[in-house]
Design a protein around this motif. Structure first.
Motif, PDB file in Angstrom:
ATOM      1  N   GLY A   1      37.873  32.254  33.384  1.00  0.00           N
ATOM      2  CA  GLY A   1      38.046  31.295  32.304  1.00  0.00           C
ATOM      3  C   GLY A   1      38.308  32.057  31.012  1.00  0.00           C
ATOM      4  N   PRO A   2      37.763  31.613  29.884  1.00  0.00           N
ATOM      5  CA  PRO A   2      36.997  30.383  29.715  1.00  0.00           C
ATOM      6  C   PRO A   2      37.881  29.155  29.926  1.00  0.00           C
ATOM      7  CG  PRO A   2      37.514  31.345  27.568  1.00  0.00           C
ATOM      8  CD  PRO A   2      37.969  32.325  28.606  1.00  0.00           C
ATOM      9  N   TYR A   3      37.399  28.236  30.771  1.00  0.00           N
ATOM     10  CA  TYR A   3      38.210  27.095  31.151  1.00  0.00           C
ATOM     11  C   TYR A   3      38.371  26.131  29.985  1.00  0.00           C
ATOM     12  CZ  TYR A   3      36.823  29.053  35.653  1.00  0.00           C
ATOM     13  OH  TYR A   3      36.581  29.905  36.695  1.00  0.00           O
ATOM     14  N   SER A   4      39.417  25.294  30.080  1.00  0.00           N
ATOM     15  CA  SER A   4      39.686  24.332  29.011  1.00  0.00           C
ATOM     16  C   SER A   4      39.907  22.915  29.520  1.00  0.00           C
ATOM     17  CB  SER A   4      40.922  24.777  28.210  1.00  0.00           C
ATOM     18  OG  SER A   4      42.085  24.791  29.035  1.00  0.00           O
ATOM     19  N   TRP A   5      39.984  22.733  30.846  1.00  0.00           N
ATOM     20  CA  TRP A   5      40.174  21.394  31.419  1.00  0.00           C
ATOM     21  C   TRP A   5      39.282  21.230  32.646  1.00  0.00           C
ATOM     22  CZ3 TRP A   5      41.570  19.671  36.276  1.00  0.00           C
ATOM     23  CH2 TRP A   5      41.817  18.291  36.388  1.00  0.00           C
ATOM     24  N   TRP A   6      38.652  20.056  32.707  1.00  0.00           N
ATOM     25  CA  TRP A   6      37.834  19.672  33.851  1.00  0.00           C
ATOM     26  C   TRP A   6      38.123  18.216  34.176  1.00  0.00           C
ATOM     27  CZ3 TRP A   6      36.447  22.090  29.487  1.00  0.00           C
ATOM     28  CH2 TRP A   6      35.886  23.361  29.571  1.00  0.00           C
ATOM     29  N   SER A   7      38.227  17.898  35.446  1.00  0.00           N
ATOM     30  CA  SER A   7      38.433  16.509  35.841  1.00  0.00           C
ATOM     31  C   SER A   7      37.284  15.641  35.332  1.00  0.00           C
ATOM     32  CB  SER A   7      38.515  16.414  37.367  1.00  0.00           C
ATOM     33  OG  SER A   7      38.527  15.061  37.776  1.00  0.00           O
ATOM     34  N   TRP A   8      37.616  14.400  35.002  1.00  0.00           N
ATOM     35  CA  TRP A   8      36.566  13.434  34.663  1.00  0.00           C
ATOM     36  C   TRP A   8      35.731  13.082  35.894  1.00  0.00           C
ATOM     37  CZ3 TRP A   8      35.317  12.599  29.858  1.00  0.00           C
ATOM     38  CH2 TRP A   8      36.263  12.532  28.841  1.00  0.00           C
TER      39      TRP A   8
ATOM     40  N   GLY B   1      33.643  13.287  39.551  1.00  0.00           N
ATOM     41  CA  GLY B   1      32.683  14.116  40.252  1.00  0.00           C
ATOM     42  C   GLY B   1      31.868  15.011  39.332  1.00  0.00           C
ATOM     43  N   GLN B   2      31.560  16.200  39.824  1.00  0.00           N
ATOM     44  CA  GLN B   2      30.700  17.149  39.121  1.00  0.00           C
ATOM     45  C   GLN B   2      31.474  18.341  38.561  1.00  0.00           C
ATOM     46  OE1 GLN B   2      27.257  16.625  38.693  1.00  0.00           O
ATOM     47  NE2 GLN B   2      27.937  14.602  39.393  1.00  0.00           N
ATOM     48  N   ALA B   3      32.788  18.175  38.366  1.00  0.00           N
ATOM     49  CA  ALA B   3      33.612  19.301  37.929  1.00  0.00           C
ATOM     50  C   ALA B   3      33.109  19.892  36.621  1.00  0.00           C
ATOM     51  CB  ALA B   3      35.067  18.860  37.791  1.00  0.00           C
ATOM     52  N   PHE B   4      32.799  19.043  35.646  1.00  0.00           N
ATOM     53  CA  PHE B   4      32.360  19.546  34.354  1.00  0.00           C
ATOM     54  C   PHE B   4      30.972  20.165  34.463  1.00  0.00           C
ATOM     55  CE2 PHE B   4      30.449  19.164  30.135  1.00  0.00           C
ATOM     56  CZ  PHE B   4      31.421  19.757  29.347  1.00  0.00           C
ATOM     57  N   THR B   5      30.072  19.479  35.133  1.00  0.00           N
ATOM     58  CA  THR B   5      28.699  19.980  35.279  1.00  0.00           C
ATOM     59  C   THR B   5      28.672  21.334  35.964  1.00  0.00           C
ATOM     60  OG1 THR B   5      27.875  17.710  35.379  1.00  0.00           O
ATOM     61  CG2 THR B   5      26.426  19.449  36.223  1.00  0.00           C
ATOM     62  N   ASN B   6      29.530  21.510  36.972  1.00  0.00           N
ATOM     63  CA  ASN B   6      29.571  22.761  37.733  1.00  0.00           C
ATOM     64  C   ASN B   6      30.537  23.781  37.134  1.00  0.00           C
ATOM     65  OD1 ASN B   6      27.759  21.631  39.563  1.00  0.00           O
ATOM     66  ND2 ASN B   6      29.395  20.855  40.889  1.00  0.00           N
TER      67      ASN B   6
ATOM     68  N   ARG C   1      33.738  24.296  24.696  1.00  0.00           N
ATOM     69  CA  ARG C   1      33.272  23.357  25.731  1.00  0.00           C
ATOM     70  C   ARG C   1      32.045  22.597  25.224  1.00  0.00           C
ATOM     71  NH1 ARG C   1      29.696  23.424  30.260  1.00  0.00           N
ATOM     72  NH2 ARG C   1      30.600  22.476  32.142  1.00  0.00           N
ATOM     73  N   GLU C   2      32.071  21.285  25.387  1.00  0.00           N
ATOM     74  CA  GLU C   2      30.959  20.464  24.923  1.00  0.00           C
ATOM     75  C   GLU C   2      29.697  20.765  25.728  1.00  0.00           C
ATOM     76  OE1 GLU C   2      34.788  18.161  24.072  1.00  0.00           O
ATOM     77  OE2 GLU C   2      33.972  19.351  25.731  1.00  0.00           O
ATOM     78  N   ASP C   3      28.557  20.424  25.141  1.00  0.00           N
ATOM     79  CA  ASP C   3      27.270  20.743  25.753  1.00  0.00           C
ATOM     80  C   ASP C   3      26.947  19.872  26.952  1.00  0.00           C
ATOM     81  OD1 ASP C   3      26.786  22.747  23.900  1.00  0.00           O
ATOM     82  OD2 ASP C   3      25.742  21.407  22.517  1.00  0.00           O
TER      83      ASP C   3
ATOM     84  N   ARG D   1      31.766  14.830  25.772  1.00  0.00           N
ATOM     85  CA  ARG D   1      33.156  15.249  25.861  1.00  0.00           C
ATOM     86  C   ARG D   1      34.064  14.389  24.985  1.00  0.00           C
ATOM     87  NH1 ARG D   1      34.842  15.807  32.049  1.00  0.00           N
ATOM     88  NH2 ARG D   1      36.448  17.171  31.137  1.00  0.00           N
ATOM     89  N   LEU D   2      34.987  15.050  24.287  1.00  0.00           N
ATOM     90  CA  LEU D   2      35.969  14.347  23.478  1.00  0.00           C
ATOM     91  C   LEU D   2      37.191  13.961  24.304  1.00  0.00           C
ATOM     92  CD1 LEU D   2      35.930  16.629  20.297  1.00  0.00           C
ATOM     93  CD2 LEU D   2      34.617  14.544  20.706  1.00  0.00           C
ATOM     94  N   SER D   3      37.436  14.698  25.375  1.00  0.00           N
ATOM     95  CA  SER D   3      38.637  14.548  26.188  1.00  0.00           C
ATOM     96  C   SER D   3      38.361  15.240  27.510  1.00  0.00           C
ATOM     97  CB  SER D   3      39.824  15.198  25.455  1.00  0.00           C
ATOM     98  OG  SER D   3      40.940  15.375  26.299  1.00  0.00           O
ATOM     99  N   ASP D   4      39.325  15.183  28.442  1.00  0.00           N
ATOM    100  CA  ASP D   4      39.182  15.996  29.649  1.00  0.00           C
ATOM    101  C   ASP D   4      39.529  17.463  29.367  1.00  0.00           C
ATOM    102  OD1 ASP D   4      41.831  15.228  29.288  1.00  0.00           O
ATOM    103  OD2 ASP D   4      42.230  14.881  31.411  1.00  0.00           O
ATOM    104  N   HIS D   5      40.104  17.742  28.200  1.00  0.00           N
ATOM    105  CA  HIS D   5      40.333  19.108  27.718  1.00  0.00           C
ATOM    106  C   HIS D   5      39.357  19.383  26.571  1.00  0.00           C
ATOM    107  CE1 HIS D   5      44.565  19.606  29.424  1.00  0.00           C
ATOM    108  NE2 HIS D   5      44.375  18.299  29.529  1.00  0.00           N
ATOM    109  N   CYS D   6      38.885  20.613  26.472  1.00  0.00           N
ATOM    110  CA  CYS D   6      38.114  20.980  25.288  1.00  0.00           C
ATOM    111  C   CYS D   6      39.020  21.732  24.317  1.00  0.00           C
ATOM    112  CB  CYS D   6      36.900  21.835  25.659  1.00  0.00           C
ATOM    113  SG  CYS D   6      37.263  23.555  26.053  1.00  0.00           S
ATOM    114  N   PRO D   7      38.668  21.780  23.036  1.00  0.00           N
ATOM    115  CA  PRO D   7      39.450  22.575  22.083  1.00  0.00           C
ATOM    116  C   PRO D   7      39.407  24.061  22.447  1.00  0.00           C
ATOM    117  CG  PRO D   7      38.002  21.029  20.939  1.00  0.00           C
ATOM    118  CD  PRO D   7      37.578  21.027  22.377  1.00  0.00           C
ATOM    119  N   VAL D   8      40.492  24.750  22.131  1.00  0.00           N
ATOM    120  CA  VAL D   8      40.563  26.211  22.257  1.00  0.00           C
ATOM    121  C   VAL D   8      40.884  26.745  20.857  1.00  0.00           C
ATOM    122  CG1 VAL D   8      41.681  28.176  23.360  1.00  0.00           C
ATOM    123  CG2 VAL D   8      41.330  26.052  24.644  1.00  0.00           C
ATOM    124  N   ILE D   9      40.028  27.620  20.347  1.00  0.00           N
ATOM    125  CA  ILE D   9      40.077  28.025  18.941  1.00  0.00           C
ATOM    126  C   ILE D   9      40.128  29.550  18.852  1.00  0.00           C
ATOM    127  CG2 ILE D   9      38.881  27.869  16.714  1.00  0.00           C
ATOM    128  CD1 ILE D   9      37.463  25.367  17.797  1.00  0.00           C
ATOM    129  N   ALA D  10      40.844  30.045  17.851  1.00  0.00           N
ATOM    130  CA  ALA D  10      40.909  31.494  17.609  1.00  0.00           C
ATOM    131  C   ALA D  10      40.877  31.769  16.114  1.00  0.00           C
ATOM    132  CB  ALA D  10      42.169  32.091  18.229  1.00  0.00           C
TER     133      ALA D  10
END
Length: 297
Positions: A233-240, A242-247, A273-275, A280-289
């Motif tokens: 990663g760090p990953y930026s997208w997780w399916s809404w 099942g347990q994709a985000f939790t895992n 990534r949200e806590d 979650r704001l979206s199925d994608h999290c922001p990516v910042i630099a």
């Protein structure tokens, strides 16, 4: 300068979930948005706070749409069509020159709201926001060749556009940064379940090879991977579902690709990534630099 990208999966839904508070706390100077899914006239008042919004909403209601938010109105805008426009923080239109991008392959997508770029007024930088078609897993998925071919056509045109924008920016004394949802995980480090996705859209060999051709020390640098070479990663997208985000079974498909000199000025980069799933704001999290633009020459 703090710069972020965020596929919001519908700006009105993201606003209800806390978009405004998140980005106010993040303190970004520039934000690239994808899947805005809203015409300018339908945007809630004050949605983008003190930012100037440069927007190509596209002509497909409820779909796509890209934007770049900046602290000052941009000096120049370039888009696949000439309907992109800039609005001030109070929602009024601003007179910023718009140039249509001439690109044979990308012209077929000009009404879809998939690509816009701006020259910043307060820094020697050209910034693009991209929403790349998802495509399809042809030949492994039936009746999918048309979607597959559309993505491949977009990729051909985009590769030429990235090169042209980087070179033109350099001629103008600017660096180039393209951000957004590329809908491709580049390597095995970029998705959790890579073994079971080798015949899935977004991880096909030809898609990954396309990124191989775009990313190189003399062309464009993957800023997040450059700063985190050994991290999954760090990953930026997780399916809404099942347990994709939790895992943390995610994909890294949202990128900052920077011209080499700009990439050298990147001091930090992260996926915000949200806590929790509910935050979650979206199925994608922001990516910042963070970029130390004082070091540009």
């Amino acid at each position: 300068m703090r710069i972020g990208t965020h596929n919001v999966n519908g700006i009105r839904a993201a606003l209800r979930r806390g978009f405004t508070d998140f980005w106010a706390d993040a303190g970004a100077d520039v934000i690239a948005l994808q899947e805005v899914r809203c015409q300018v006239e339908d945007l809630p008042a004050g949605a983008f706070g003190a930012y100037h919004a440069t927007w190509d909403a596209g002509q497909k209601a409820g779909r796509n749409g890209v934007a770049v938010l900046t602290r000052q109105a941009p000096a120049r805008v370039r888009a696949l069509d000439d309907v992109a426009h800039t609005v001030s923080p109070d929602g009024s239109p601003e007179q910023v020159p718009v140039t249509r991008i001439v690109n044979r392959d990308l012209a077929a997508f000009r009404d879809e709201g998939r690509y816009v770029e701006v020259d910043l007024a307060d820094a020697p930088l050209r910034v693009a926001s991209l929403y790349l078609p998802k495509g399809a897993a042809w030949p492994y998925e039936e009746n999918s060749k048309d979607k597959y071919d559309r993505k491949m056509r977009f990729l051909r045109g985009l590769a030429r556009q990235i090169t042209a924008s980087r070179r033109e920016a350099a001629q103008d004394g600017r660096e180039f940064l393209i951000m957004g949802d590329f809908n491709i995980a580049h390597t095995k480090q970029d998705l959790k379940n890579w073994r079971t996705n080798q015949k899935s859209e977004g991880f096909l060999p030809e898609e990954r090879e396309w990124l191989d051709g775009v990313i190189s020390p003399r062309r464009m640098i993957d800023v997040v991977r450059n700063l985190h070479p050994d991290q999954d990663g760090p990953y930026s997208w997780w399916s809404w579902r099942g347990q994709a985000f939790t895992n943390d079974s995610g994909w890294r498909i949202d990128y900052h690709l920077a011209s080499p000199n700009l990439a050298r000025q990147a001091s930090a980069a992260w996926s915000a990534r949200e806590d929790s799933y509910d935050a979650r704001l979206s199925d994608h999290c922001p990516v910042i630099a963070e970029y130390e633009l004082d070091g540009l020459s």
